[in-house]
Scaffold this motif. Structure first.
Motif, PDB file in Angstrom:
ATOM      1  N   ASP A 168      13.829   0.308   4.522  1.00 12.14           N
ATOM      2  CA  ASP A 168      13.212   1.064   3.423  1.00 12.14           C
ATOM      3  C   ASP A 168      12.238   0.190   2.650  1.00 12.14           C
ATOM      4  O   ASP A 168      11.139   0.629   2.288  1.00 12.14           O
ATOM      5  CB  ASP A 168      14.282   1.609   2.470  1.00 12.14           C
ATOM      6  N   ILE A 193       9.116  -0.284   4.797  1.00  7.13           N
ATOM      7  CA  ILE A 193       8.331   0.961   4.844  1.00  7.13           C
ATOM      8  C   ILE A 193       7.592   1.166   3.526  1.00  7.13           C
ATOM      9  O   ILE A 193       6.400   1.523   3.509  1.00  7.13           O
ATOM     10  CB  ILE A 193       9.237   2.167   5.181  1.00  7.13           C
ATOM     11  N   ASN A 194       8.281   0.930   2.418  1.00  7.23           N
ATOM     12  CA  ASN A 194       7.643   1.090   1.103  1.00  7.23           C
ATOM     13  C   ASN A 194       6.508   0.090   0.922  1.00  7.23           C
ATOM     14  O   ASN A 194       5.457   0.421   0.365  1.00  7.23           O
ATOM     15  CB  ASN A 194       8.668   0.948  -0.022  1.00  7.23           C
ATOM     16  N   ARG A 237       4.683  -1.200   3.334  1.00  5.59           N
ATOM     17  CA  ARG A 237       3.622  -0.777   4.242  1.00  5.59           C
ATOM     18  C   ARG A 237       2.860   0.404   3.641  1.00  5.59           C
ATOM     19  O   ARG A 237       1.634   0.451   3.695  1.00  5.59           O
ATOM     20  CB  ARG A 237       4.241  -0.403   5.590  1.00  5.59           C
ATOM     21  N   GLN A 238       3.617   1.342   3.064  1.00  4.58           N
ATOM     22  CA  GLN A 238       2.962   2.491   2.445  1.00  4.58           C
ATOM     23  C   GLN A 238       2.130   2.044   1.245  1.00  4.58           C
ATOM     24  O   GLN A 238       1.047   2.575   1.004  1.00  4.58           O
ATOM     25  CB  GLN A 238       4.000   3.523   2.020  1.00  4.58           C
ATOM     26  N   ASP A 248      -0.977   0.549   2.616  1.00  2.00           N
ATOM     27  CA  ASP A 248      -1.858   1.604   3.123  1.00  2.00           C
ATOM     28  C   ASP A 248      -2.501   2.365   1.979  1.00  2.00           C
ATOM     29  O   ASP A 248      -3.697   2.667   1.997  1.00  2.00           O
ATOM     30  CB  ASP A 248      -1.096   2.581   4.016  1.00  2.00           C
ATOM     31  N   ASP A 249      -1.726   2.664   0.954  1.00  2.00           N
ATOM     32  CA  ASP A 249      -2.256   3.364  -0.212  1.00  2.00           C
ATOM     33  C   ASP A 249      -3.265   2.492  -0.934  1.00  2.00           C
ATOM     34  O   ASP A 249      -4.315   2.973  -1.381  1.00  2.00           O
ATOM     35  CB  ASP A 249      -1.133   3.762  -1.174  1.00  2.00           C
TER      36      ASP A 249
END
Length: 96
Positions: free
Chosen positions: A79, A82-83, A85-86, A89-90
């Motif tokens: 988690d 993923i957070n 990476r997001q 990306d954001d």
């Protein structure tokens, strides 16, 4: 009622039969004794196997608990990744 006299041959056969019966009784007593000893050993082995089985079950339960903990920790780290990476990306999309 007639009384039959025992002959030497009849007495010899009786003595042989008594001796054979005595030998068979002795053998049966030995077998019975051996059977009791074997039964005692089997009960002792069964008790030891039961103890080992319970010990193994305890180890398995402990390992299952450790696996559950590792799974939770892995999911937590996943988690986080993923957070991150997001977030990257954001952040990359906002600056473009």
């Amino acid at each position: 009622m007639t009384v039959e006299r025992w002959t030497d041959e009849m007495l010899d056969r009786l003595a042989t039969t008594v001796a054979q019966n005595s030998e068979q009784i002795r053998e049966l007593r030995e077998l019975f004794s051996d059977m009791r000893a074997n039964q005692a050993m089997l009960q002792q082995e069964q008790s030891e196997m039961s103890r080992q089985f319970m010990h193994t079950i305890g180890i398995i339960a402990q390992q299952q608990s450790e696996i559950a903990g590792l799974r939770t920790e892995t999911n937590r780290m996943l988690d986080i990744l993923i957070n991150q990476r997001q977030g990257e990306d954001d952040g990359g999309q906002q600056s473009a």
